[in-house]
Enzyme design. Structure first.
Site, PDB file in Angstrom:
ATOM      1  N   ARG A 113       0.850  -1.149  -0.053  1.00 22.83           N
ATOM      2  CA  ARG A 113      -0.079   0.004   0.013  1.00 22.83           C
ATOM      3  C   ARG A 113       0.890   1.290   0.126  1.00 22.83           C
ATOM      4  NH1 ARG A 113       2.918   2.024   3.059  1.00 22.83           N
ATOM      5  NH2 ARG A 113       2.727   1.967   5.420  1.00 22.83           N
ATOM      6  N   GLY A 169       9.053   0.857   2.481  1.00 28.99           N
ATOM      7  CA  GLY A 169       7.655   1.400   3.333  1.00 28.99           C
ATOM      8  C   GLY A 169       6.456   1.134   2.564  1.00 28.99           C
ATOM      9  N   SER A 198       4.852  -1.480   2.923  1.00 30.94           N
ATOM     10  CA  SER A 198       4.049  -2.554   3.767  1.00 30.94           C
ATOM     11  C   SER A 198       3.961  -3.893   3.291  1.00 30.94           C
ATOM     12  CB  SER A 198       2.675  -1.970   4.223  1.00 30.94           C
ATOM     13  OG  SER A 198       2.201  -2.318   5.542  1.00 30.94           O
ATOM     14  N   ASP A 214      -2.385   0.133   6.990  1.00 27.66           N
ATOM     15  CA  ASP A 214      -1.777  -0.772   5.955  1.00 27.66           C
ATOM     16  C   ASP A 214      -2.638  -2.074   5.956  1.00 27.66           C
ATOM     17  OD1 ASP A 214       0.350   0.985   6.729  1.00 27.66           O
ATOM     18  OD2 ASP A 214       1.340  -0.282   8.076  1.00 27.66           O
TER      19      ASP A 214
HETATM   20  C1  GLA Z   1       2.855   2.949   9.253  1.00 28.11           C
HETATM   21  C2  GLA Z   1       1.952   2.438  10.274  1.00 28.11           C
HETATM   22  C3  GLA Z   1       0.651   2.852  10.170  1.00 28.11           C
HETATM   23  C4  GLA Z   1       0.305   4.375  10.024  1.00 28.11           C
HETATM   24  C5  GLA Z   1       1.802   4.897   9.178  1.00 28.11           C
HETATM   25  C6  GLA Z   1       1.788   6.600   9.286  1.00 28.11           C
HETATM   26  O1  GLA Z   1       2.950   2.715   7.994  1.00 28.11           O
HETATM   27  O2  GLA Z   1       2.077   0.995  10.049  1.00 28.11           O
HETATM   28  O3  GLA Z   1      -0.245   2.288  10.627  1.00 28.11           O
HETATM   29  O4  GLA Z   1       0.596   4.901  11.229  1.00 28.11           O
HETATM   30  O5  GLA Z   1       2.850   4.364   9.496  1.00 28.11           O
HETATM   31  O6  GLA Z   1       0.631   7.119   8.994  1.00 28.11           O
END
Ligand code: GLA
Length: 403
Positions: free
Chosen positions: A37, A134, A136, A183
């Protein structure tokens, strides 16, 4: 789990089935897929009960899964990207050190808690997601595991939101990462050519069109890895919590999240809040308004305004929230001068990882090349850029074909 972004979903599925057969000497029962994502707006708003705008990618984790009757029962998982097979007991489910198997293991534990009986389970995992960028990959692994498990065992929760929350609990309680719902929600609810909107307080959501024929998505990986477990994320959460409590005291009313504070209320009392807490809170409160404005922009078909809001969000992360870094700032500055650039920002936790860039579709290929060139001389790690699309959410791909 890594990472060949050029592989298509079909190719990932074929490889997963092959690897399953090689590792487990039998054929898999189901195939599942879950995307990574990107956060479009709403940085660190999710755990403050605020608003988010996000997309699922067309890069994903694919799992071939099967069950076995062994005693004692165990999970056995093969990861192609890491070239590694790891096992963990399912009689009593405990974290396996800091292994990546904790993500599927945590999901299975939650599924068992919700009443399903677990047999021994085998997983062969493939991924086209760039790890550490980043996007996810961990949520994608969780959701793909859940899809595979429901495909084999039944017991799927009544709503998609419950499924996303189950995977979030696995990450919070078992892996020990205090993330919000962004995420898991994005990986599950994704829809091609649509941006996802979630109100993290009421859990109302919507999918708003952003046609891929007009807008492309370019990911630029800073090469700086940031793991949420390392404490900086938790520290930011603490600042937000402290600010919430203080604002409640100053306003003389019960406030459980920054979502309940209007910008005017905040501006009226901000001088009395400790500086660091104040800056974090200001970011979140303004970010919530940006998301709502971004929703309006999308609904009236104005990606240009959305892009401006993304740039404001990035500046706010840099100046107020303190979760950007030189490499991410450099990526955004470099993108800003390039033809076709609509807007961009850091995506996710921050301190590294990737930027998300919206680009006019007809300029996307050149944009990607020029951004990569601009970065090649400046960034320590070779800059990786990926031209990608908005993809669909996690799903069961069905039964693999037997050969
Ligand atoms: C990470 C966390 C999310 C969110 C983002 C910032 O991706 O896993 O839950 O808090 O940071 O928006």
């Amino acid at each position: 789990m890594l990472s060949d972004p050029l592989r298509s979903g079909e190719e990932l599925a074929e490889r997963a089935v092959e690897n399953y057969r090689e590792n487990f000497d039998s054929s898999p029962e189901v195939l599942s897929q879950a995307p990574g994502r990107l956060e479009i707006l709403g940085n660190h708003t999710d755990y403050n009960n605020g608003y988010i705008l996000s997309i699922a990618l067309d890069l994903s984790v694919v799992i071939a899964a099967g069950q076995e009757d062994t005693s004692p029962r165990r999970l056995s998982a093969w990861s192609s990207g890491l070239n590694e097979r790891v096992e963990a007991g399912l009689e009593e489910i405990r974290p396996a050190g800091d292994s990546w198997i904790n993500y599927p293991l945590g999901v299975l534990r939650e599924i068992r808690k919700s009443g399903s009986r677990l047999p021994s389970i085998n997983l062969a995992i493939e991924s086209s997601l760039p790890v550490g960028a980043g996007v996810s990959s961990s949520a994608a692994l969780e959701l793909a595991t859940a899809e595979a498990a429901y495909g084999m065992l039944g017991g799927r929760p009544t709503t998609l939101l419950e499924q996303a929350q189950l995977c979030q609990r696995a990450e919070n309680d078992f892996v020990g990462v205090p993330c919000g719902i962004l995420d898991q929600f994005s990986s599950l609810f994704g829809l091609r050519d649509h941006v996802l909107f979630l109100d993290c307080d009421t859990l109302d959501y919507d999918r708003i069109a952003l046609p891929g024929s007009e807008v492309a998505v370019v990911i630029a990986d800073s090469g700086v890895q940031h793991e949420l477990v390392d404490g900086k994320y938790a520290a930011l959460r603490s600042h937000c919590r402290r600010a919430t409590q203080k604002i409640g005291e100053l306003l003389g009313r019960e406030i459980s999240s920054l979502r309940q504070v209007s910008l005017d209320e905040f501006l009226g009392c901000r001088e009395q809040i400790d500086e660091e807490d104040r800056r974090r809170a200001e970011h979140v409160i303004r970010e919530n308004s940006r998301v709502l404005e971004g929703v309006e922009a999308l609904r009236r078909g104005d990606p240009g305004r959305l892009g401006e809001l993304m740039l404001q969000s990035h500046s706010s992360s840099r100046d107020l929230f303190g979760n950007s870094c030189d490499e991410l700032d450099f990526l955004i500055e470099s993108a800003t001068g390039l033809p076709g650039f609509i807007g961009g920002k850091l995506s996710g936790g921050g301190f590294g990882g990737a930027t998300v860039n919206l680009v006019e579709q007809n300029a996307a290929v050149e944009f990607q090349q020029r951004l990569a060139e601009a970065c090649s001389n400046r960034l320590a790690a070779p800059a990786r850029t990926f031209l990608t699309k908005i993809g669909d959410g996690a799903r069961l791909l069905g039964k693999p074909q037997s050969s």
